[in-house]
Design an enzyme around this catalytic site. Structure first.
Site, PDB file in Angstrom:
ATOM      1  N   ARG A 108       6.358 -20.350  -9.486  1.00 42.76           N
ATOM      2  CA  ARG A 108       7.153 -19.154  -9.736  1.00 42.76           C
ATOM      3  C   ARG A 108       8.536 -19.340  -9.108  1.00 42.76           C
ATOM      4  O   ARG A 108       8.771 -20.341  -8.434  1.00 42.76           O
ATOM      5  CB  ARG A 108       6.458 -17.922  -9.173  1.00 42.76           C
ATOM      6  N   ARG A 109       9.426 -18.391  -9.328  1.00 47.06           N
ATOM      7  CA  ARG A 109      10.746 -18.376  -8.719  1.00 47.06           C
ATOM      8  C   ARG A 109      11.523 -19.658  -8.956  1.00 47.06           C
ATOM      9  O   ARG A 109      12.111 -20.209  -8.031  1.00 47.06           O
ATOM     10  CB  ARG A 109      10.617 -18.168  -7.203  1.00 47.06           C
ATOM     11  N   TYR A 163       0.844  -1.215   0.000  1.00 49.16           N
ATOM     12  CA  TYR A 163       0.000   0.000   0.000  1.00 49.16           C
ATOM     13  C   TYR A 163       0.870   1.253   0.000  1.00 49.16           C
ATOM     14  O   TYR A 163       0.443   2.303  -0.498  1.00 49.16           O
ATOM     15  CB  TYR A 163      -1.006  -0.037   1.153  1.00 49.16           C
ATOM     16  N   PHE A 217       1.063  -9.453  -9.075  1.00 50.39           N
ATOM     17  CA  PHE A 217       1.822  -8.270  -8.663  1.00 50.39           C
ATOM     18  C   PHE A 217       2.382  -7.483  -9.845  1.00 50.39           C
ATOM     19  O   PHE A 217       2.718  -6.317  -9.689  1.00 50.39           O
ATOM     20  CB  PHE A 217       2.838  -8.562  -7.551  1.00 50.39           C
TER      21      PHE A 217
HETATM   22 FE1  HAS Z   1      -1.410  -8.326  -3.405  1.00 49.92          FE
HETATM   23  C1  HAS Z   1       0.594 -11.119  -3.051  1.00 49.92           C
HETATM   24  C2  HAS Z   1      -3.971  -9.897  -1.772  1.00 49.92           C
HETATM   25  C3  HAS Z   1      -3.379  -5.488  -3.713  1.00 49.92           C
HETATM   26  C4  HAS Z   1       1.344  -6.572  -4.517  1.00 49.92           C
HETATM   27  N1  HAS Z   1       0.581  -8.765  -3.724  1.00 49.92           N
HETATM   28  C5  HAS Z   1       1.197  -9.979  -3.552  1.00 49.92           C
HETATM   29  C6  HAS Z   1       2.591  -9.884  -3.919  1.00 49.92           C
HETATM   30  C7  HAS Z   1       2.812  -8.570  -4.290  1.00 49.92           C
HETATM   31  C8  HAS Z   1       1.531  -7.884  -4.185  1.00 49.92           C
HETATM   32  C9  HAS Z   1       4.134  -7.950  -4.718  1.00 49.92           C
HETATM   33  O1  HAS Z   1      -4.350 -12.328  -0.004  1.00 49.92           O
HETATM   34  C10 HAS Z   1       3.606 -11.015  -3.936  1.00 49.92           C
HETATM   35  C11 HAS Z   1       4.462 -11.048  -2.704  1.00 49.92           C
HETATM   36  C12 HAS Z   1       5.433 -12.204  -2.782  1.00 49.92           C
HETATM   37  O2  HAS Z   1       6.435 -12.080  -3.494  1.00 49.92           O
HETATM   38  O3  HAS Z   1       5.173 -13.223  -2.147  1.00 49.92           O
HETATM   39  N2  HAS Z   1      -3.344  -7.811  -2.880  1.00 49.92           N
HETATM   40  C13 HAS Z   1      -4.217  -8.603  -2.237  1.00 49.92           C
HETATM   41  C14 HAS Z   1      -5.499  -7.905  -2.077  1.00 49.92           C
HETATM   42  C15 HAS Z   1      -5.330  -6.674  -2.641  1.00 49.92           C
HETATM   43  C16 HAS Z   1      -3.968  -6.609  -3.127  1.00 49.92           C
HETATM   44  C17 HAS Z   1      -6.753  -8.421  -1.444  1.00 49.92           C
HETATM   45  N3  HAS Z   1      -1.105  -6.413  -4.007  1.00 49.92           N
HETATM   46  C18 HAS Z   1      -2.032  -5.404  -4.028  1.00 49.92           C
HETATM   47  C19 HAS Z   1      -1.411  -4.183  -4.460  1.00 49.92           C
HETATM   48  C20 HAS Z   1      -0.075  -4.480  -4.685  1.00 49.92           C
HETATM   49  C21 HAS Z   1       0.104  -5.883  -4.404  1.00 49.92           C
HETATM   50  C22 HAS Z   1      -2.151  -2.874  -4.606  1.00 49.92           C
HETATM   51  C23 HAS Z   1       1.047  -3.600  -5.110  1.00 49.92           C
HETATM   52  C24 HAS Z   1       0.952  -2.326  -5.355  1.00 49.92           C
HETATM   53  N4  HAS Z   1      -1.655 -10.165  -2.601  1.00 49.92           N
HETATM   54  C25 HAS Z   1      -2.747 -10.575  -1.910  1.00 49.92           C
HETATM   55  C26 HAS Z   1      -2.480 -11.892  -1.323  1.00 49.92           C
HETATM   56  C27 HAS Z   1      -1.176 -12.244  -1.677  1.00 49.92           C
HETATM   57  C28 HAS Z   1      -0.682 -11.135  -2.480  1.00 49.92           C
HETATM   58  C29 HAS Z   1      -3.387 -12.722  -0.503  1.00 49.92           C
HETATM   59  C30 HAS Z   1      -0.411 -13.505  -1.260  1.00 49.92           C
HETATM   60  C31 HAS Z   1      -0.606 -14.542  -2.270  1.00 49.92           C
HETATM   61  C32 HAS Z   1       0.246 -15.758  -1.988  1.00 49.92           C
HETATM   62  O4  HAS Z   1      -0.339 -16.817  -1.796  1.00 49.92           O
HETATM   63  O5  HAS Z   1       1.471 -15.654  -1.955  1.00 49.92           O
HETATM   64  C33 HAS Z   1      -6.399  -5.571  -2.670  1.00 49.92           C
HETATM   65  O6  HAS Z   1      -5.925  -4.413  -2.043  1.00 49.92           O
HETATM   66  C34 HAS Z   1      -6.875  -5.268  -4.058  1.00 49.92           C
HETATM   67  C35 HAS Z   1      -8.096  -4.353  -4.034  1.00 49.92           C
HETATM   68  C36 HAS Z   1      -8.373  -3.779  -5.390  1.00 49.92           C
HETATM   69  C37 HAS Z   1      -9.509  -3.923  -6.058  1.00 49.92           C
HETATM   70  C38 HAS Z   1      -9.647  -3.301  -7.445  1.00 49.92           C
HETATM   71  C39 HAS Z   1     -10.645  -2.162  -7.518  1.00 49.92           C
HETATM   72  C40 HAS Z   1     -10.743  -1.698  -8.950  1.00 49.92           C
HETATM   73  C41 HAS Z   1     -10.242  -0.545  -9.455  1.00 49.92           C
HETATM   74  C42 HAS Z   1     -10.260  -0.224 -10.929  1.00 49.92           C
HETATM   75  C43 HAS Z   1     -11.574  -0.505 -11.575  1.00 49.92           C
HETATM   76  C44 HAS Z   1     -11.444  -0.287 -13.053  1.00 49.92           C
HETATM   77  C45 HAS Z   1     -12.445  -0.444 -13.911  1.00 49.92           C
HETATM   78  C46 HAS Z   1     -12.186  -0.257 -15.354  1.00 49.92           C
HETATM   79  C47 HAS Z   1     -13.816  -0.804 -13.449  1.00 49.92           C
HETATM   80  C48 HAS Z   1     -10.596  -4.732  -5.516  1.00 49.92           C
HETATM   81  C49 HAS Z   1      -9.624   0.502  -8.600  1.00 49.92           C
HETATM   82  C50 HAS Z   1     -12.888   0.997 -15.867  1.00 49.92           C
HETATM   83  C51 HAS Z   1     -12.793   1.007 -17.346  1.00 49.92           C
HETATM   84  C52 HAS Z   1     -12.670   2.172 -18.090  1.00 49.92           C
HETATM   85  C53 HAS Z   1     -12.566   2.030 -19.576  1.00 49.92           C
HETATM   86  C54 HAS Z   1     -12.605   3.523 -17.521  1.00 49.92           C
END
Ligand code: HAS
Length: 536
Positions: A431-432, A221, A369
């Protein structure tokens, strides 16, 4: 925007951006090399070099590139929006320490003595200078945080009833989250990793991993909040309108302050020795922190649509066509935003206790990621350089046409790369690992998917080269351009409870103590299971 009072600050911004661009260049070369070496029929590098490159890639991209852009953005926003200068000696020493720490760790990685990846899980052991460099970097960033907060408190003293401008609120939130997170890293290095590396002591991997993820999740974050801050700031500026709801934006920042840290256990679902109810508690908090991203999606989309309606247009989806997709600052941010939708939804899947068993440690996580930090954050930071370079350095973009196509190439590359890795991850591709594709009994699909993913990597690399060339040439040879001096003028509004950071930080501390105090107490009361270090 050129202000003689901020000469030192602007010099530090320039140094930080140049260092960040160097990190992005080297990190990018490492990235494409390791991707190609994972692709059958192309080059193959020996495993030891592969892990050196992978460690370098992770540290350069996720830590150096991102942190130094954040430093530059923070200085720019706080000095301009609050019209206040920073304490020069504190600023200089903080940047010096951050640079020296990063360089020490990077040299150690390149020497091939520290193939521990950017998560440096023990009992894998790095050479001691790797950890010492990290420690110096952390101390440098703490001084930097002090420097920004001293400036903010000075401003607050003179403006006791003013609300905090949104970009400043975003910067302060970023730094608060950093202060919440980094004690975990500090304890892990001082208590576990340095004694292991210097004295050969056995340590408990579970204890070290728990401290690492205490730090590691708020770290994501810390990357994301500045990107969101730039969305809230740049999109309305480009469209010449107002953010749909400033209060909603502040609620988002507050949610990040409160719930960024006590969620790290969702990276440790597989770790034995941590009770399920602690994991369950932190899963719930993970879903709460995700609400902040959903609110952001709503606020940004409402801002875009509102602007279109303000001008008397009625068509339901016409606003999508009306947006300035040819403006590189805007298109980079919007493509980053769309990719964040994909990365965010896969994050929700990761956070589900049962589904995590399917995707953990597979290439699915690599897709996740690269969509979040690798695009939502990186592409937004690229956009911010397109936006800031002309304002800050009075230079027009060196090649506007190149800037127009660059974000789209990144978007296409990232979609090809990450979707391939999501699919491969679902069928268990780990991975890795440098050599999985050389094993005889792997699914045939993995070969084809890896080849497709490497095309995505080539697009990404090309886009990166275009970006680095264009921004470097802008700084070096860009033509002197016009400055929009009104860009950082903000209406002075009255302070509300949302601006009272003390309340939100206090609530955050209580939740962190409950969510982490109990599992850490349990960990020690069970007795630590220690293991000797392993030199990779
Ligand atoms: Fe994550 C693993 C859960 C957000 C980065 N995450 C990672 C790792 C990294 C990372 C680097 O629960 C790997 C670490 C490693 O090496 O072991 N992550 C989440 C969850 C969120 C989340 C629940 N992660 C991020 C963000 C990162 C990031 C932000 C970097 C900046 N993550 C995990 C979990 C793992 C994990 C487990 C561990 C997995 C494992 O087993 O190892 C949430 O914060 C995400 C919430 C976001 C949303 C999206 C909302 C939508 C938006 C845009 C909408 C667009 C539309 C398109 C509708 C729900 C804002 C509009 C279209 C038009 C044309 C205008």
């Amino acid at each position: 925007m050129i202000n003689e009072n901020f000469k030192v600050e602007d010099r530090i911004i320039k140094i930080s951006l140049i260092f960040a661009l160097i990190a992005l260049s080297i990190g990018g070369i490492f990235g494409i090399t390791q991707l190609i070496s994972r692709t059958p029929y192309l080059i193959s590098i020996d495993p030891s070099t592969y892990y050196t490159l992978l460690t370098g890639h992770g540290v350069l991209m996720a830590i150096v590139w991102i942190s130094f852009v954040i430093i530059a953005i923070a200085i720019f926003v706080v000095t301009r929006a609050l019209n206040i200068s920073l304490n020069k000696s504190l600023l200089n020493s903080s940047i010096l320490l951050s640079l020296v720490g990063s360089v020490i760790s990077l040299i150690t990685i390149l020497s091939g003595n520290s193939n521990v990846l950017y998560t440096f899980y023990p009992p894998l052991e790095a050479y001691s200078t790797f950890y010492i460099g990290l420690l110096i970097l952390v101390i440098g960033t703490w001084l930097f945080t002090a420097c920004i907060f001293i400036a903010y408190f000075r401003w607050r003293k003179n403006n006791p009833r003013s609300s905090i401008p949104i970009p400043v609120y975003g910067v302060l939130t970023t730094l608060i989250v950093w202060l919440e997170a980094t004690p975990g890293l500090f304890i892990e290095i001082v208590k576990d990793l340095l004694p292991m590396s210097l004295l050969g002591l056995s340590i408990s991997p579970l204890e070290a991993r728990t401290y690492f993820w205490y730090f590691g999740h708020p770290l994501v974050y810390f990357w994301l909040i500045p990107a969101i801050t730039l969305w809230y700031f740049i999109i309305p500026k480009v469209l010449n309108t107002n953010l749909y709801s400033e209060n909603m934006a502040k609620v988002v920042f507050i949610l990040f302050i409160i719930t960024s840290t006590p969620v790290g256990l969702h990276h440790q679902f597989f770790d034995p020795g941590i009770d399920n109810y602690f994991k369950f508690l932190q899963t719930i908090l993970t879903y709460i922190v995700a609400i902040a991203s959903f609110l952001t999606a709503f606020n940004i989309l409402a801002t875009l649509e509102n602007k279109f309606r303000e001008e008397g247009n009625n068509s339901i989806l016409g606003w999508l066509k009306y947006l300035p997709w040819k403006n590189p600052t805007f298109s980079s941010i919007m493509l980053a935003f769309i990719v964040f939708g994909v990365g965010g939804i896969t994050g929700i899947i990761n956070a589900s206790y049962m589904l995590n068993y399917e995707v953990h440690n597979s290439t699915w996580i690599v897709g996740h990621f690269h969509n979040t930090v690798g695009t939502a954050v990186t592409l937004t930071f690229m956009s911010s350089l397109y936006f800031l370079a002309p304002i800050l350095f009075r230079k027009n973009l060196f090649n506007f046409k190149l800037a127009q196509i660059q974000p789209y190439i990144w978007f296409v590359g990232m979609m090809i790369f990450s979707i391939s890795y999501y699919i491969a991850g679902l069928s268990g591709m780990p991975r890795r690992t440098s050599s999985i594709l050389n094993y005889p009994f792997i699914p045939n699909d993995w070969i084809l998917i890896s080849i497709i993913a490497s095309f995505g990597g080539i697009f990404l690399f090309t886009s990166g080269v275009f970006f680095i060339y264009n921004t470097s040439m802008t700084l070096w040879r860009g033509k002197v351009g016009l400055i929009n001096g009104a860009i950082m003028n903000f209406e002075k509004n009255k302070m509300t409870v949302l601006d009272n950071l003390r309340i939100w930080v206090s609530i955050a501390i209580v939740i962190i103590i409950v969510a982490y105090g109990l599992p850490i107490y349990k960990l020690y009361s069970m007795g630590l299971n220690t293991q000797p270090p392993v030199i990779p």
